[in-house]
Design an enzyme around this catalytic site. Structure first.
Site, PDB file in Angstrom:
ATOM      1  N   GLU A  54      65.102  58.994  30.553  1.00  0.00           N
ATOM      2  CA  GLU A  54      64.703  58.236  29.368  1.00  0.00           C
ATOM      3  C   GLU A  54      65.802  58.044  28.333  1.00  0.00           C
ATOM      4  OE1 GLU A  54      60.651  59.154  28.405  1.00  0.00           O
ATOM      5  OE2 GLU A  54      60.816  58.240  26.430  1.00  0.00           O
TER       6      GLU A  54
ATOM      7  N   HIS B 229      43.182  58.252  25.984  1.00  0.00           N
ATOM      8  CA  HIS B 229      44.553  57.743  25.948  1.00  0.00           C
ATOM      9  C   HIS B 229      44.587  56.234  26.232  1.00  0.00           C
ATOM     10  CE1 HIS B 229      48.901  57.770  26.477  1.00  0.00           C
ATOM     11  NE2 HIS B 229      48.736  57.148  27.625  1.00  0.00           N
TER      12      HIS B 229
ATOM     13  N   ARG C 243      61.209  79.834  42.136  1.00  0.00           N
ATOM     14  CA  ARG C 243      62.289  78.944  41.642  1.00  0.00           C
ATOM     15  C   ARG C 243      62.228  77.535  42.222  1.00  0.00           C
ATOM     16  NH1 ARG C 243      64.984  83.768  42.315  1.00  0.00           N
ATOM     17  NH2 ARG C 243      65.278  84.808  40.325  1.00  0.00           N
TER      18      ARG C 243
ATOM     19  N   ASN D  31      56.972  53.062  27.194  1.00  0.00           N
ATOM     20  CA  ASN D  31      56.259  53.516  25.993  1.00  0.00           C
ATOM     21  C   ASN D  31      55.617  52.389  25.202  1.00  0.00           C
ATOM     22  OD1 ASN D  31      56.861  56.214  26.377  1.00  0.00           O
ATOM     23  ND2 ASN D  31      58.843  56.007  25.381  1.00  0.00           N
TER      24      ASN D  31
ATOM     25  N   ARG E  53      63.837  53.504  30.478  1.00  0.00           N
ATOM     26  CA  ARG E  53      62.552  54.183  30.655  1.00  0.00           C
ATOM     27  C   ARG E  53      61.679  54.062  29.402  1.00  0.00           C
ATOM     28  NH1 ARG E  53      61.195  59.660  34.158  1.00  0.00           N
ATOM     29  NH2 ARG E  53      58.974  59.655  33.776  1.00  0.00           N
TER      30      ARG E  53
ATOM     31  N   LYS F 229      57.624  63.852  35.936  1.00  0.00           N
ATOM     32  CA  LYS F 229      57.364  64.659  34.735  1.00  0.00           C
ATOM     33  C   LYS F 229      56.187  65.577  35.032  1.00  0.00           C
ATOM     34  CE  LYS F 229      58.934  61.635  30.946  1.00  0.00           C
ATOM     35  NZ  LYS F 229      58.488  60.848  29.782  1.00  0.00           N
TER      36      LYS F 229
ATOM     37  N   HIS G  93      52.585  52.938  23.086  1.00  0.00           N
ATOM     38  CA  HIS G  93      52.415  54.392  23.007  1.00  0.00           C
ATOM     39  C   HIS G  93      52.832  54.994  21.668  1.00  0.00           C
ATOM     40  CE1 HIS G  93      51.517  54.036  27.203  1.00  0.00           C
ATOM     41  NE2 HIS G  93      51.346  55.340  27.351  1.00  0.00           N
TER      42      HIS G  93
ATOM     43  N   GLU H  32      47.140  51.095  31.563  1.00  0.00           N
ATOM     44  CA  GLU H  32      48.551  51.277  31.936  1.00  0.00           C
ATOM     45  C   GLU H  32      49.008  50.135  32.860  1.00  0.00           C
ATOM     46  OE1 GLU H  32      50.416  53.660  30.578  1.00  0.00           O
ATOM     47  OE2 GLU H  32      48.955  55.176  29.949  1.00  0.00           O
TER      48      GLU H  32
ATOM     49  N   LYS I 122      56.981  51.409  37.949  1.00  0.00           N
ATOM     50  CA  LYS I 122      57.338  52.699  37.357  1.00  0.00           C
ATOM     51  C   LYS I 122      58.486  53.333  38.143  1.00  0.00           C
ATOM     52  CE  LYS I 122      56.030  56.966  35.246  1.00  0.00           C
ATOM     53  NZ  LYS I 122      55.036  57.956  34.867  1.00  0.00           N
TER      54      LYS I 122
ATOM     55  N   HIS J 117      49.855  56.972  20.479  1.00  0.00           N
ATOM     56  CA  HIS J 117      49.877  58.436  20.309  1.00  0.00           C
ATOM     57  C   HIS J 117      49.418  58.836  18.912  1.00  0.00           C
ATOM     58  CE1 HIS J 117      52.918  59.120  23.794  1.00  0.00           C
ATOM     59  NE2 HIS J 117      51.667  59.258  24.210  1.00  0.00           N
TER      60      HIS J 117
HETATM   61  N1  LIG Z   1      53.345  63.119  34.238  1.00  0.00           N
HETATM   62  C1  LIG Z   1      53.211  61.925  33.726  1.00  0.00           C
HETATM   63  O1  LIG Z   1      54.151  61.122  33.765  1.00  0.00           O
HETATM   64  C2  LIG Z   1      51.895  61.523  33.146  1.00  0.00           C
HETATM   65  C3  LIG Z   1      51.612  60.172  32.901  1.00  0.00           C
HETATM   66  C4  LIG Z   1      50.343  59.834  32.435  1.00  0.00           C
HETATM   67  C5  LIG Z   1      49.391  60.822  32.218  1.00  0.00           C
HETATM   68  N2  LIG Z   1      49.704  62.130  32.452  1.00  0.00           N
HETATM   69  C6  LIG Z   1      48.714  63.190  32.250  1.00  0.00           C
HETATM   70  O2  LIG Z   1      47.600  62.908  33.082  1.00  0.00           O
HETATM   71  C7  LIG Z   1      46.439  63.496  32.501  1.00  0.00           C
HETATM   72  C8  LIG Z   1      45.311  62.476  32.559  1.00  0.00           C
HETATM   73  O3  LIG Z   1      45.047  62.178  33.906  1.00  0.00           O
HETATM   74  P1  LIG Z   1      43.631  61.652  34.390  1.00  0.00           P
HETATM   75  O4  LIG Z   1      43.214  60.534  33.534  1.00  0.00           O
HETATM   76  O5  LIG Z   1      43.736  61.437  35.848  1.00  0.00           O
HETATM   77  O6  LIG Z   1      42.656  62.847  34.009  1.00  0.00           O
HETATM   78  P2  LIG Z   1      42.022  64.082  34.822  1.00  0.00           P
HETATM   79  O7  LIG Z   1      42.978  64.636  35.784  1.00  0.00           O
HETATM   80  O8  LIG Z   1      41.470  64.991  33.807  1.00  0.00           O
HETATM   81  O9  LIG Z   1      40.835  63.388  35.615  1.00  0.00           O
HETATM   82  C9  LIG Z   1      39.763  62.831  34.912  1.00  0.00           C
HETATM   83  C10 LIG Z   1      38.410  63.372  35.407  1.00  0.00           C
HETATM   84  O10 LIG Z   1      38.094  62.759  36.649  1.00  0.00           O
HETATM   85  C11 LIG Z   1      37.769  63.740  37.620  1.00  0.00           C
HETATM   86  N3  LIG Z   1      38.165  63.154  38.909  1.00  0.00           N
HETATM   87  C12 LIG Z   1      39.401  63.107  39.450  1.00  0.00           C
HETATM   88  N4  LIG Z   1      39.384  62.368  40.553  1.00  0.00           N
HETATM   89  C13 LIG Z   1      38.113  61.948  40.745  1.00  0.00           C
HETATM   90  C14 LIG Z   1      37.479  61.139  41.712  1.00  0.00           C
HETATM   91  N5  LIG Z   1      38.160  60.566  42.704  1.00  0.00           N
HETATM   92  N6  LIG Z   1      36.147  60.914  41.590  1.00  0.00           N
HETATM   93  C15 LIG Z   1      35.451  61.440  40.538  1.00  0.00           C
HETATM   94  N7  LIG Z   1      35.994  62.197  39.591  1.00  0.00           N
HETATM   95  C16 LIG Z   1      37.331  62.451  39.695  1.00  0.00           C
HETATM   96  C17 LIG Z   1      38.488  64.969  37.187  1.00  0.00           C
HETATM   97  O11 LIG Z   1      37.872  66.127  37.680  1.00  0.00           O
HETATM   98  C18 LIG Z   1      38.373  64.870  35.660  1.00  0.00           C
HETATM   99  O12 LIG Z   1      37.121  65.348  35.267  1.00  0.00           O
HETATM  100  C19 LIG Z   1      46.813  63.921  31.099  1.00  0.00           C
HETATM  101  O13 LIG Z   1      46.978  65.310  31.067  1.00  0.00           O
HETATM  102  C20 LIG Z   1      48.151  63.243  30.867  1.00  0.00           C
HETATM  103  O14 LIG Z   1      48.985  63.972  30.005  1.00  0.00           O
HETATM  104  C21 LIG Z   1      50.924  62.484  32.921  1.00  0.00           C
HETATM  105 ZN   LIG Z   2      50.229  56.272  28.846  1.00  0.00          ZN
END
Ligand SMILES: NC(=O)c1ccc[n+]([C@@H]2O[C@H](COP(=O)([O-])OP(=O)(O)OC[C@H]3O[C@@H](n4cnc5c(N)ncnc54)[C@H](O)[C@@H]3O)[C@@H](O)[C@H]2O)c1
Ligand SMILES: [Zn+2]
Length: 367
Positions: free
Chosen positions: A240, A267, A124, A248, A244, A146, A251, A188, A230, A255
């Site tokens: 939001e 993205h 929990r 977007n 907030r 999030k 976006h 971003e 942020k 999207h």
């Molecule tokens: N929660 C939120 O508010 C929010 C906001 C934006 C994005 N997201 C989410 O984030 C995700 C995208 O994140 P991302 O772009 O970090 O992708 P990811 O986590 O898939 O990382 C990208 C790639 O880089 C590799 N990697 C990570 N760190 C590394 C490093 N230091 N050196 C070499 N390789 C490395 C990972 O293994 C992966 O293959 C999506 O799922 C998206 O929905 C969430």
């Molecule tokens: Zn984004």
């Protein structure tokens, strides 16, 4: 009929700190030990980050006298799902991790979203720490609380708002990140400049080369400003309802582009194109100056980001897709628009502005 009321007023303080520095990964175990936040730690990471930083981190935890386990799953967005979540939870359960455990989410946004969601529901809810290792995670996903997973019905549809105990951003981890992932995050960061910080925008215009050479001071500055922006926006409007929404920018269109490309476009690239299309609509609406839009286009180009889709997008399909998005209100597409670089337009107290289909159609046709 008997009526009993259960009064639950939320007064809980979920404030937390973001620490940014070069080489700060190794401070984490001692910090946690001092704060005494848990008895056992699960370092959750993906397969790539496990070999780059995870194994080393586990050693540091054990050397500091902390009880810790390394749990990893195959890297990639396709693994940010309920099955992976269940596997991680079962592994933690089999390790007899209880309520006095905490999670370290070590990795990019995929790890952060997934591990954060595990933390939100495990027993929990147990504390978790975000340790982003990508630029996207450092400037975006690790802040705001999030968390969640994807389903076949869409991305991030199952999740929770759950704030971390702390965020540690070690900028040295970005050195192993491929250049295209730096661009992902930059998209971003440029957005933050447009929506809330003209100085950050100018700084990027001047120092884009140093961002790519990962100049420690430059990278630390842009991450710090992004987190502040942020953080500030989320503090003022966590769920939001109005402010907030400015996050977007780019976006709504972005999207839809991602969906029409079946997610074969990243993205960051999609929102780069999205910011330009939404920017053009802002100019058409008389809200934004064309010269400023041109500055945005130049900066995105300098960052190596696309300014146009590589294939023609059907304007009708785009509009249909945008209407299916949760951001469409009463059948009309809602967007947020800049008024000047560093400030978003507000109409009748609302940042979300409804746009006529015809106008969107016309701009899409021109793009
Ligand atoms: N929660 C939120 O508010 C929010 C906001 C934006 C994005 N997201 C989410 O984030 C995700 C995208 O994140 P991302 O772009 O970090 O992708 P990811 O986590 O898939 O990382 C990208 C790639 O880089 C590799 N990697 C990570 N760190 C590394 C490093 N230091 N050196 C070499 N390789 C490395 C990972 O293994 C992966 O293959 C999506 O799922 C998206 O929905 C969430
Ligand atoms: Zn984004």
């Amino acid at each position: 009929m008997e009526r009993i009321s259960i009064k639950l007023r939320r007064t809980e303080d979920r404030s937390y700190e973001i620490l940014i520095g070069n080489g700060i990964l190794r401070n984490i175990p001692l910090d946690l030990k001092e704060a005494n936040i848990a008895y056992t730690y699960a370092i959750i990471t993906d397969s790539k980050v496990a070999s780059l930083y995870g194994k080393e981190m586990l050693k540091e935890f054990l050397n500091s006298g902390l009880k810790a386990h390394l749990i990893s799953f195959p890297e990639g967005e396709e693994n940010k799902n309920r099955e992976t979540k269940a596997k991680i939870e079962d592994e933690m359960l089999s390790l007899k991790m209880a309520r006095d455990s905490a999670i370290i989410a070590l990795g990019g946004g995929v790890v952060g979203d997934l591990a954060g969601f595990v933390a939100a529901t495990y027993n929990r809810g147990i504390p978790y720490v975000q340790v982003p290792t990508t630029l996207v995670a450092s400037v975006d996903s690790s802040i705001g609380g999030k968390t969640g997973v994807d389903t076949v019905y869409g991305k991030n549809l199952i999740g929770a708002f759950y704030q971390p105990w702390r965020v540690y951003i070690d900028v040295s981890t970005l050195r192993t990140l491929p250049k295209n992932h730096i661009q992902e995050g930059l998209s971003e960061v440029i957005k933050y400049g447009v929506i809330r910080d003209g100085e950050l925008f100018e700084f990027l215009e001047k120092h884009i080369d140093k961002v790519f050479s990962l100049d420690t001071e430059v990278i630390t500055y842009i991450i710090k400003r992004s987190c502040q922006i942020k953080g500030e926006v989320v503090e003022l409007d966590e769920k939001e309802s109005n402010l907030r929404k400015i996050l977007n920018f780019g976006h709504t269109v972005g999207h839809a582009i991602e969906k029409l490309y079946n997610f074969k476009i990243s993205h960051g690239k999609a929102i780069s194109i999205g910011m330009i299309i939404e920017g053009k609509i802002a100019v058409e609406l008389g809200l934004w100056d064309k010269n400023e839009l041109n500055r945005l286009i130049l900066l995105l180009k300098a960052a190596g980001l696309p300014t146009k889709p590589s294939k023609t997008l059907d304007a009708n399909d785009m509009i249909k897709t945008m209407k299916l998005d949760k951001k469409a209100r009463e059948g009309k597409i809602e967007m947020v628009f800049p008024e000047k670089i560093g400030e978003m337009a507000m109409i009748n107290g609302s940042y979300g502005i409804k746009v006529e289909d015809d106008l969107i159609y016309r701009i899409l046709k021109e793009t």
